[in-house]
Design a protein around this motif. Sequence first.
Motif, short mmCIF file in Angstrom:
data_model
loop_
_atom_site.label_atom_id
_atom_site.label_comp_id
_atom_site.label_asym_id
_atom_site.label_seq_id
_atom_site.Cartn_x
_atom_site.Cartn_y
_atom_site.Cartn_z
N GLN A 234 70.09 36.62 14.52
CA GLN A 234 70.53 38.04 14.03
C GLN A 234 71.36 38.58 15.06
N MET A 237 74.87 36.73 14.81
CA MET A 237 75.20 37.13 13.59
C MET A 237 75.99 38.59 13.37
N HIS A 238 75.36 39.74 14.12
CA HIS A 238 75.78 40.82 13.88
C HIS A 238 76.81 41.13 15.18
N SER A 239 77.03 40.30 16.07
CA SER A 239 77.97 40.71 16.89
C SER A 239 79.46 40.37 16.61
N GLN A 240 80.59 40.35 17.34
CA GLN A 240 81.66 40.12 16.75
C GLN A 240 82.39 38.95 17.36
N GLU A 242 82.74 35.15 16.71
CA GLU A 242 82.94 34.30 15.52
C GLU A 242 82.70 32.83 15.60
N ALA A 315 67.23 30.21 1.39
CA ALA A 315 66.68 31.83 1.60
C ALA A 315 67.64 32.60 2.14
N TYR A 316 67.15 33.79 2.52
CA TYR A 316 68.05 34.81 2.95
C TYR A 316 68.30 34.70 4.51
N PRO A 317 69.44 34.66 4.79
CA PRO A 317 69.88 34.34 6.30
C PRO A 317 68.87 35.21 7.13
N ALA A 318 68.60 36.62 6.94
CA ALA A 318 68.12 37.24 7.83
C ALA A 318 66.40 36.95 7.74
N SER A 346 73.29 30.77 7.88
CA SER A 346 73.70 30.88 6.62
C SER A 346 72.34 30.81 5.43
N GLY A 347 71.37 30.74 5.96
CA GLY A 347 69.96 30.70 5.11
C GLY A 347 69.42 29.43 4.78
N VAL A 348 70.26 28.45 5.47
CA VAL A 348 69.58 26.97 4.87
C VAL A 348 69.30 26.49 5.88
#
Lengths: 429, 484
Positions: A234, A237-240, A242, A315-318, A346-348
């Motif tokens: 997480q 994912m929430h950082s800037q 890429e 399922a959900y990424p988080a 990606s939730g996979v």
Amino acid sequence: MAATGTNVHVGQIRSIVGDANAREATENDAIDGVAPHFVAEPESVEDLSRLMSFASGEGLAIAPRGAGTKLSIGNPPSELDLVVGTANLGGIIEYVPGDQVVRVEAGISLEDLQERLESEDQMLGLDPPEKRAGATVGGIVATNSSGPRRLRYGTVRDLIIGITVVLPDGTVAKAGSKVVKNVAGYDLSKLFTGSVGSAGVIAQANFRLHPLPEAARTLAVEPGGTREAGEAAQAVMHSQAEPSAMELHWSADGGTLTVLLEGIEAGVSAQSETVTELLSSFGEVRTLTSEEADALGPQEPPQVGGDEVVLKVSAYPAALSEVLDLVLGAAQRGGLWPRITGHAGSGVLFAGLSGGAEEALVGAVEEVRGAVLRGYPGGSVVVHEAPLAVKQRVEAWGPAGDKGPLIRRVKERFDPGGTMNPGRFIGGL
Amino acid sequence: MEREKLIETMESILGPQGVVSEREQLRTYECDGLMNYRVIPELVVLPENAEQVQRIVAVLYDEGVPFVARGSGTGLSGGALPVASGVLIVLARMRKILEVDIPNQRVVVEPGVINLWVSQEVADEGYYYAPDPASQVVSSIGGNLAENSGGVHCLKYGFTTNHVLGAEVVLADGSVVHLGGGKAPDSPGYDLLGSFVGSEGTLGIATRITLRLCRKPESVRTLLAAFEDTEGAGGAVSGIIGSGIVPAAIEMMDSLCIQAVETAVAPGFPDAGAVLIVELDGPEAEVEQQFRQTIEICEANDASEVRVAEDDEERALFWKGRKAAFAAMGRISNDYYVQDGVVPRTELPAVLKKISDLGAQYGMRVANVFHAGDGNLHPLVLYDNAVEGEAEKAEDLAGDIVFVCLEHGGSLTGEHGIGEDKKKYMPKMFTSEDMDTMQLLRCAFDPHGLSNPGKLFPTPRLCGERPGPYQMHPVQKAGLAENF
Ligand SMILES: Cc1cc2nc3c(=O)[nH]c(=O)nc-3n(C[C@H](O)[C@H](O)[C@H](O)COP(=O)(O)OP(=O)(O)OC[C@H]3O[C@@H](n4cnc5c(N)ncnc54)[C@H](O)[C@@H]3O)c2cc1C
């Protein structure tokens, strides 16, 4: 049941596709234990079209085949007469590097295609693990295969911009175009993505391309537990930053989270600093050597074989840590050995379960599927690989949900005779 | 069903305030953003939630009444043009953002929600919704989905289809299906969501939509470069893309367009043959280096001026000029026709030359503004409706332009859709086999052709629906498939 092919001679098929391009099938052509009668590998879309209309006229059950790397996908076939291979449709039709678009025949291997594109410093942003086994572009589209870099480039649906298909009645139809931006007509390239040969044969496909990154670095951390793994993912994912990929490798005793950064050198080193800082609260952060990155990073080939059941859990990424716990819990209760890899952003997750009896494997599949469907509406658990005995007891795809009747109607429209890969698709279609 | 009875039934579902039946009021809805086509619908209904949409459609199905969905009515191909004997279902009252889920980077909205609202809703969290059509202050997410709308930042981030992850859809028979996994990826089976996006309202009505949110980039840099002509600007575009840079946006405007924009909103664009607006975004170190490289490429292609936006205000000014381009035409011409064609990027110079030749041949002015990075052209054909025959001439010229796009390997439309306007051109791009095959999808979703009939295809395909008992598929008959 459709005709079993007994009235059809290989000579008839040869007269359509050429003597060298058709033969009697052998045991090696069987799919999940079901052996076909013939294998045909047409050299042109015209021959493919004539073959298809002949075969459906005779009621032959048809399985399209690329390199055969993923024939175990889906349910075992209910019938099989003719394998239609794309081995002789393996060319690049058009490639203008300045347009960053390529048109290919379905039978080209992704590896060959990437090699050609690399010579122009470009790439197709798809890196499914089957690539190493020689997977074809058509097969990758038909099975909607993706790899680690989906985090940045998306999946087949995001990169395919045009398609040519041959329907069972021999109709050759195209949709889309060779320009990246186009909204004329229905987007059939998406319809055929993940269609598993159930609606027709993919003959050609067009893709948008990306520039090949100049520099790459893979960072790795070993989070203390599943909760920490989820938190680390997480944080990235929430950082800037890429990242191109964020992969998880996990077993009963913990594991590793890797982050792939790509781009120009200046960007990669600055982002490495950012990501290292984010991850350092979860453990020591290492930069992997390129050999390690191949083994641990976003390139790991599947270790298929034996009695392992491999599930694709979406399922959900988080919810990464919960889904990990759920799989590990099911494995433990079944006395199974878990081996988990996955696309953490990606939730996979791909969950390999082995070391137990058939009963335990079936039970674990059902437990994981039940929990995912209840906990994450829209999620799914697909059986990717499994010993035949297990496959015969669990539905490969799981329930289709309220769109099931619509999927059936689409199937009936495209394949009214029900001869395309019968039985293997979702809902047993 | 008789009109009176239909009104009564609709009022029983929606209340009287949800049904428009007076002729004068119906007129408000007679066209979308493309005003050359006008049809007054039988009835307009304004549902407030998904359940009402479902009930309305179920009634219409039973009665065999066709319907057309409408979002904000800004479409530019006549997609939301009503059918005379049908009901227009306006989704503008379904404007709730139902769920914001930052951990999963998703948002769930009703179809009438305005595009820009989504970005505004999540801005404080550091997120935004990437597809940004120039109409984003008015167009709806439902309309964006149905048209697969693009925007200036789609070069790097993709189109609407890449950002819609799930949709609840009311099918023409009144049944409700959930397409796509929503928050979960890779829903197995056909990608029906991908097929639904861009289907221009012909496959059903989206009532609840799950979108992907993007993290705001660390750094954004924008420049405006002036060139002697579009060829010079085109050279810079090829140079930038060829160097491996993926800009967030590259937009081009020609001199006529610059003039119009200056007259309208005065963004202070240089007086030039062409300008480019180039925006780079992403991690700072990467953006800085590639931005310098972009400036060098512009200079190497003889840019007469390169202006770098020093702050957000100046950046906004550049974009204001670009986004005002269509409307600005009103300042230099009484009327204008917006064309939307696509060509492979490397064909741009040849195509621009042909467009200018065609303009000369017709004796009409054509202004060009386009998404240069992906070869999506918006030639604006200027004309005067008051002059007899000019409107037809403008349409012919616009048609010829799009044929040039096709000759060069392009497409009839990059973002505005086929709708009513371009269905006659479809056979120039697709064979009848192609179109028949596409319509198999239509037959599966809507066998009676009730949802937005008459759009997209020049001739509807008969679906061969046999009334009467349910026909079993051979696979099912053999007991091989479960009956869903
Ligand atoms: C000034 C201006 C600038 C524009 N700029 C751009 C641009 O940059 N990029 C771009 O792509 N477009 C642009 N457009 C075109 C237009 O704004 C887009 O096509 C937009 O997505 C339409 O949204 P809407 O809500 O107005 O849809 P409408 O016009 O109301 O409807 C469009 C179509 O969608 C269908 N529809 C609407 N809602 C639903 C639903 N819930 N379910 C199923 N079908 C539905 C309708 O039946 C119709 O076929 C521009 C238009 C204008 C006037």
